[in-house]
Design a protein around this motif. Sequence first.
Motif, PDB file in Angstrom:
ATOM      1  N   UNK A  16       2.726  65.818  45.464  1.00 54.47           N
ATOM      2  CA  UNK A  16       4.122  66.119  45.155  1.00 54.47           C
ATOM      3  C   UNK A  16       4.658  67.177  46.113  1.00 54.47           C
ATOM      4  N   UNK A  17       3.872  68.211  46.369  1.00 52.24           N
ATOM      5  CA  UNK A  17       4.301  69.246  47.306  1.00 52.24           C
ATOM      6  C   UNK A  17       4.475  68.719  48.712  1.00 52.24           C
ATOM      7  N   UNK A  18       3.577  67.839  49.147  1.00 51.96           N
ATOM      8  CA  UNK A  18       3.676  67.278  50.497  1.00 51.96           C
ATOM      9  C   UNK A  18       4.944  66.458  50.676  1.00 51.96           C
ATOM     10  N   UNK A  19       5.447  65.883  49.597  1.00 55.08           N
ATOM     11  CA  UNK A  19       6.680  65.102  49.690  1.00 55.08           C
ATOM     12  C   UNK A  19       7.831  65.928  50.249  1.00 55.08           C
ATOM     13  N   UNK A  20       7.855  67.222  49.879  1.00 58.97           N
ATOM     14  CA  UNK A  20       8.942  68.073  50.371  1.00 58.97           C
ATOM     15  C   UNK A  20       8.916  68.164  51.888  1.00 58.97           C
ATOM     16  N   UNK A  21       7.740  68.298  52.458  1.00 58.41           N
ATOM     17  CA  UNK A  21       7.649  68.461  53.907  1.00 58.41           C
ATOM     18  C   UNK A  21       8.013  67.163  54.634  1.00 58.41           C
ATOM     19  N   UNK A  22       7.705  66.014  54.029  1.00 64.49           N
ATOM     20  CA  UNK A  22       8.137  64.746  54.611  1.00 64.49           C
ATOM     21  C   UNK A  22       9.660  64.638  54.564  1.00 64.49           C
ATOM     22  N   UNK A  77       3.685  64.057  35.820  1.00 65.90           N
ATOM     23  CA  UNK A  77       4.302  64.955  34.852  1.00 65.90           C
ATOM     24  C   UNK A  77       3.367  65.936  34.165  1.00 65.90           C
ATOM     25  N   UNK A  78       2.031  65.773  34.221  1.00 62.37           N
ATOM     26  CA  UNK A  78       1.168  66.713  33.520  1.00 62.37           C
ATOM     27  C   UNK A  78       1.033  68.026  34.297  1.00 62.37           C
ATOM     28  N   UNK A  79       0.618  69.088  33.619  1.00 60.44           N
ATOM     29  CA  UNK A  79       0.492  70.411  34.250  1.00 60.44           C
ATOM     30  C   UNK A  79      -0.918  70.630  34.773  1.00 60.44           C
ATOM     31  N   UNK A  80      -1.014  71.370  35.878  1.00 62.45           N
ATOM     32  CA  UNK A  80      -2.307  71.729  36.449  1.00 62.45           C
ATOM     33  C   UNK A  80      -2.267  73.177  36.885  1.00 62.45           C
ATOM     34  N   UNK A  81      -3.449  73.821  37.109  1.00 57.99           N
ATOM     35  CA  UNK A  81      -3.456  75.175  37.652  1.00 57.99           C
ATOM     36  C   UNK A  81      -2.768  75.226  39.002  1.00 57.99           C
ATOM     37  N   UNK A  82      -2.157  76.348  39.295  1.00 53.81           N
ATOM     38  CA  UNK A  82      -1.434  76.493  40.543  1.00 53.81           C
ATOM     39  C   UNK A  82      -2.388  76.830  41.676  1.00 53.81           C
ATOM     40  N   UNK A  92      -0.236  73.306  48.890  1.00 51.22           N
ATOM     41  CA  UNK A  92       0.831  72.414  48.442  1.00 51.22           C
ATOM     42  C   UNK A  92       0.941  72.369  46.919  1.00 51.22           C
ATOM     43  N   UNK A  93       0.046  73.080  46.201  1.00 44.56           N
ATOM     44  CA  UNK A  93       0.154  73.160  44.744  1.00 44.56           C
ATOM     45  C   UNK A  93       0.910  74.399  44.294  1.00 44.56           C
ATOM     46  N   UNK A  94       1.445  75.156  45.230  1.00 42.41           N
ATOM     47  CA  UNK A  94       2.302  76.289  44.876  1.00 42.41           C
ATOM     48  C   UNK A  94       3.466  75.789  44.017  1.00 42.41           C
ATOM     49  N   UNK A  95       3.767  76.543  42.958  1.00 42.93           N
ATOM     50  CA  UNK A  95       4.766  76.070  41.986  1.00 42.93           C
ATOM     51  C   UNK A  95       6.117  75.776  42.636  1.00 42.93           C
ATOM     52  N   UNK A  96       6.558  76.640  43.538  1.00 42.32           N
ATOM     53  CA  UNK A  96       7.849  76.442  44.195  1.00 42.32           C
ATOM     54  C   UNK A  96       7.820  75.197  45.082  1.00 42.32           C
TER      55      UNK A  96
END
Length: 380
Positions: free
Chosen positions: A30-36, A5-10, A299-303
Motif C-alpha cells: 500500500x505504501x509503495x503505491x504512493x511512490x508509483x 483493511x486490517x491493522x498491522x504494526x507500523x 513503506x509501512x510508516x503510517x503516513x
Amino acid sequence: MSLISEAVPQAGSAPRPRMAASRTRLESLTGLRWFAALLIFCYHFSYEQYGAGTAKHLRALKDATFAGPSAVSFFFILSGFVLAWSARPGDPVPGFWRRRFARIYPSHLVTFGIAALMLVWMGKRLETGLALSNLTLTQSWVPNDEDRWFAYNGVSWSLGCEFFFYLCFPLLISAMRRLPLAGLWAVVGLGNLFVLLHPLTTGFFLRTAGWEEKFTLYMFPPVRLAEFVIGIALALLVKKGAWRGPGLVASVALSVGAVLALAHLMPEKFHWVAVTVVPFTLTVAAAARADVRGEESPFRNRFVVYLGEVSFAFYLLHEMVIFSTSHFLRLHHVTVPLAVHAALVMAISLGGAVLLHEYVEKPCVKWLGPRAERIRRSGR
C-alpha cells in the motif's frame, strides 16, 4: 488497485513472529503505491509549460521521469497480486465484481463530472461519443485514437484495462490455483519474457493490423493482462512460502535504477513497460514477503500507508489539477516560481484526493461492498 483493511504494526516496531500469510496485511505494498503515483504525477507535471526560466528544470524532471508511464505497470502487477492474496475459494463471482465496481467506478464517475466541468470552463467542446467511451471504460480498446484514449479525464484509460482484468480474474484464479509451484514459476517467467520481448513485435502489428506502437504496447487491455497475471502468480507463490528472490532493499534499488538509468539506455518504446517489469515483479514480491516475515520496511510508516490508500484518488485527480491550475494562471497572467507552482498543484491534488477517498471511495465501498452483501443475504 485494491486497499487492504486490517491493522498491522507500523514500521520501526520490533519484528513480529511469522504468521500465516493469508492473515497478513500487506501495508508495504500500500505504501509503495504512493511512490508509483508520485512518479506518474512528476511525469505529467514535467510536460506542462510554466513560462520563462522553467525549461531547464522541467527538462531535468522530464529526463528523470522518462519511464514514468511504466508506473502503471506496477499498479497492474500489484492489482493481480492483491486480488489473488485476498481471494478465498468459493467467493461468489457476482459479489467479487460488485466489490470491484464499488471500489473504482463511483470515483471514476465523480472525476468524469469534474473533467467535464473543467473542459467547459476552458471553453472546449464536449463530445458525446468520447464521453460514452470514457463512461463505459472502453476507450483503450480503440486502436490509434489518442483523442479517445485520453478524452475527459485522460488517466482513466487504465481503468478500462482494470475492468477487463476483473472480468477475467475469477477464471484466472480458479485455473492458477490448480498449478503446481513449477507452473506458477513458469507463469511469472513467461509473463516477464512476454513483456520484455513484446516491443520487438510491434512491426508485425503495424504491418498486419495497422496498429501503432503505443496502442499495441501500452493501451490494449489484453496485452496488459500479462502484468496482472504475473501479479496473481506472485501472490500464490508468496502465500505458499515458495518465492525466492532478492530482498526489499535490493528490489527497490533495481526498480529505481531501471526508472532513472536503464530506461535511457534502451530503445524508446521499451520505457512504457518492458524496462521495469522485472524489477517491479521483484519489488512487489519482496515487499509482500517482508510483511509476512515481519521484517523492517520504510513503506509501512503510517503516513506513507495513508498516502498509498489515497493514491487511487490522487491518480484520478492529479492531471486535471495540473491542467486547470496552469490554465488559471495563464488566464490571469500570473507567474509564480516553478517550485511554488509544483507545491500548489501537489497540495490541491492531495487535498482533493483525501476528499474523494474519504467521501466517495470509502462510503461507496461500504454501501456496495461486503456489508451490503451480508445485508442482502440476510434479507434485511
